[in-house]
Scaffold this active site. Sequence first.
Site, PDB file in Angstrom:
ATOM      1  N   SER A 327       0.810  -1.229   0.000  1.00  0.00           N
ATOM      2  CA  SER A 327       0.000   0.000   0.000  1.00  0.00           C
ATOM      3  C   SER A 327       0.836   1.267   0.000  1.00  0.00           C
ATOM      4  O   SER A 327       0.313   2.340  -0.318  1.00  0.00           O
ATOM      5  CB  SER A 327      -0.913   0.005   1.221  1.00  0.00           C
ATOM      6  OG  SER A 327      -1.725  -1.138   1.194  1.00  0.00           O
ATOM      7  N   HIS A 370     -15.021  -0.744   2.184  1.00  0.00           N
ATOM      8  CA  HIS A 370     -14.925   0.490   2.941  1.00  0.00           C
ATOM      9  C   HIS A 370     -16.107   1.411   2.728  1.00  0.00           C
ATOM     10  O   HIS A 370     -16.206   2.455   3.356  1.00  0.00           O
ATOM     11  CB  HIS A 370     -13.646   1.242   2.550  1.00  0.00           C
ATOM     12  CG  HIS A 370     -12.394   0.585   3.041  1.00  0.00           C
ATOM     13  ND1 HIS A 370     -11.748  -0.412   2.347  1.00  0.00           N
ATOM     14  CD2 HIS A 370     -11.674   0.778   4.170  1.00  0.00           C
ATOM     15  CE1 HIS A 370     -10.668  -0.791   3.000  1.00  0.00           C
ATOM     16  NE2 HIS A 370     -10.604  -0.086   4.121  1.00  0.00           N
ATOM     17  N   CYS A 383      -7.751   1.799   1.269  1.00  0.00           N
ATOM     18  CA  CYS A 383      -8.716   0.994   0.534  1.00  0.00           C
ATOM     19  C   CYS A 383      -8.114   0.536  -0.786  1.00  0.00           C
ATOM     20  O   CYS A 383      -7.532   1.313  -1.525  1.00  0.00           O
ATOM     21  CB  CYS A 383      -9.974   1.824   0.269  1.00  0.00           C
ATOM     22  SG  CYS A 383     -11.123   1.009  -0.848  1.00  0.00           S
TER      23      CYS A 383
END
Lengths: 648, 382
Positions: A327, A370, A383
């Site tokens: 991420s 989410h 997300c």
Amino acid sequence: MADRIQLNPKSNAKLSRRGLIIGGLQTAFIAGLAVRMRKLQVEDASEYRLLADENRINIRLIAPARGEIYDRNGKVIARNEQSFRITIVKEDAGDIEQTLYSLSNLIKISQNDAKRVIEEIERSAPFLPVTVRDQLSFEEIARIATNSPILPGVSVEQGLSRVYPLIESYAHVVGYVGPVSDNDLKDGNESNPLLKIPRFQVGKVGIERQFEDVLRGSAGVMKVEVNALGRVMRNLDRKEGKPGNNIQLTVDTELQAYIQARLGSESASAVVMNCKNGEILAIASSPSYDPNKFVKGISYSDFNELRDNEFRPLASKTVQDAYPPGSTFKIVTALAALEANIISPKDNFSCDGKMEISNRFFHCWKKGGHGEMDLAKSLIESCDVYFYELALKVGIERINEMATQLGLGIQHDVPMSAITKGLVPSREWKLKNREQEWLVGDTVNASIGQGYVLSSPLQLAVMAARLASGRNVKPMLTKSINGQNVHDDKEFEDLKVGKANLNIIRKALFKASNDRRGTAYGSRIINNKYRMAGKTGTSQVRNITDAERENGVTKNEDLPWKRRDHALFINFAPYDDPEIAVSVVVEHGGAGSKSAAPIARDITLQALFKGTPPLGVYPAKDRTAIFEQQKRLREILQELEMNRKNKA
Amino acid sequence: MTYLEYKIRAVPKGFSKLFFLNWPIILLLCAAGAIGIIMLTSVAGNSWHPWASAQLKRFFVGFVLMISIAMTPIWFWKSMSVLAYITSLGLLVLVEFFGSTGMGAQRWLDLGFINLQPSEMAKITLVMVLAFYYDWLPDERTSKPLWIIAPLALIFLPFFLVLQQPDLGTSLLIVIGGGVMMFLAGVHWGYFGAALSLSVAGIFAVFYSRGKDWQLLNDYQYRRIDTFLDPSSDPLGAGYHITQSKIALGSGGWTGRGFGQGTQSRLNFLPEKHTDFIFTTLAEEFGFIGGISLLIVYALIVVFAIIAAIRNKDRFSSLLIYGVTFTFFLYFAVNMAMVMGLAPVVGVPLPLVSYGGSSLLVLMVAFGLLQSAHVHKPRGVI
């Protein structure tokens, strides 16, 4: 018999005649010898005199003292130390085996050493000293000295030997030196006479190798008169060489040692950079090793232990290992999209936990999704589905371009060994290396730092530094060589990224670490002056099957170590005026928020406070645990300090 | 042979014999010996030890031995000739079984007080026995084939024994020494012509046989010959000694580097610097002047000895003096030719200068015989 007295005049005359002939021949031969002698000694004398001078004068090289290496505060990282070794001379020793036996009663001599000594002695001239053991302690020398009468031919010789007083702290950065190998003699070095000095040592890895030319210095010359067997009869002339240049690094030993201790027994690495001038303040891999062992000649068992260790202590993970950035890479995708004006920060996507792209489901890490997400939220809560949407619109070209601009996928110029380029994939790359067309799914994977994307902890730190400063920061490890600053103080040029867009990202990262919903909220700093902005990353190293998803994804703790996720975290601080950028990668550490972020926060605070931070900067509920942790680390560091002192 | 064979009254008696010694030769021998002591001091790094002091003692012993032999009538020694020859042959056989090995050959016999090299002894005893033979042999038979066989046997017995050691150099010198004795005795020119052609054919055969199954010499001997023919072909290998020796000699120049300053010889570039190659040290440290001086000393010894031989009317004595002189000549001529690169490297010491007990004592004994022949020469005969 009487006639025998009457000598025969005829035969006598013949004898005299023949005697004169023989005498004449003898005289002629003697005259010939005289002529020859005159030719050699008078006519050709100068020629032979020249040959004679060449014969007796031999030029020998004196090994120069290797340059020393310091940290930014002048603390010694690598220096030379008088070392003592014992040698044995066959013609003085007489019975070698007896002498070795007497020696082995005084100091430890391994079977291998004894065998090597006997072999070497058989091979070399009887007056040449053969080294029995190197790096003796004073105690051992004293023992030998007091017993010298029973040790004929044994002598103690002095030399310089490389010492790394900080033991494990810089093993991956500075590396170590070792004896010249065939490999060192390649690449046009074959003829370098310096390398042929017996027991000469050259850099093997790390800075010792990268800066070999700087550190080595130039050899001195000693003219000696030798005999035909090479024995030195007299020293004629001695010109000392030039010692190597000293190198000062940008690293801070206290911070480096703290990080090493903080990483502890994890297989992890961390980089701390000054995000303004690019100076690397610490660059640590864990576990580490003692480079001094390599200088002395590491034993097979020790080496095998290091080599076979699952946590790879020999690898400098900060630069030579590349991990899927997970991420943390979302920053790149987001910035690329903003720069391309594809989305506005206010655009919303809805995340329901998965997304179907070309008949395949791509999942979000959060089962169930989410919900409504905008750019900032998607970074704060990390997300995945939001970025899948983004990836389809941005395309791999723009992602690639932005990644490169932020310092990923390029080989940074720091003087360490085996620096990886990492990988930022492109269509061309896949076609060339995989011989396959680029698929949309590849872009989707890349958008969240999975798939083909790989980056090293150093690259991640550079990315953080560039985000923080908005400039094209380049990492630097060398501060000065021989007192001369290596880099001037000119500032790096601005990144080709809009300031507003950068600020959007920075703000999102700030919230990721300080907003209640942020993935790194648990690792926040509560003092306004020191607050940080950061991004977690959790990168998968395995495929999760549909069946597993149905039954619930196996938790990291329940997986074998090798199959757990990598935990990553990058950050910069203080948020308002960034000074440092940090990256932390914990191999198979599980969730980035759980294992990497707390480490990164502690390192950040340690670096900002240049020492142990006050407990007040931590959230109140963590303070007890932090207090315990600080105490424990202090103890470890004190022990380490004691250890260093003892070794010195 | 009895005392009566000479006019007794003409021969000096007792210590008066001392006045009749050939003093020029004795003084020249002492000069050569002194040069030897000086050079041995130098090669030991200006040290009396280990060679010079030992050599001086031996020289002294040899000197006393020489005078003692000189005082003993020559006819006594003449009567001992055959016995001496047989003894040396016996020692050569003995060395074959009990000798100690050095330089790849069995040459030495440890007699406890001295390391004897019987091949050195054989050179002199061969001269003695041949002088005895030709003194005994009526003149007219000298060139008769039948009477050639005996001296040839006398020569080739020690030749083969020494060759067996193996020491090609010394065995060839024995043949040359014996051949010269036969030539002096008046053996017909034709034999020597034939021998010369035979040896030329022999040399051809030796080279031709190389590498074939019937190869006549050892490989190391061929290498020595190669080295001699072209020392530069392998300057650090087989040709090393000759090359280094020439460098040492040549670098001496006119006057040399001075006592103890010879770098080449002192620094061990040369092998056997105190024995076979000692001349290089002399030539390097004292230059051409020093080298030629020693050569003149040797030449004068030869000249005085030949004069003594011509003046001696006793056939045995005269032959003996020629023989001893020629043996002595062979020593220094071959040694010097070797160090100057004119002859292959053979183990021949520089007489009276090289360190070594065996050759020094043998030479002193030989000169004792020469002196004895000189002192007891027939006087006032016819």
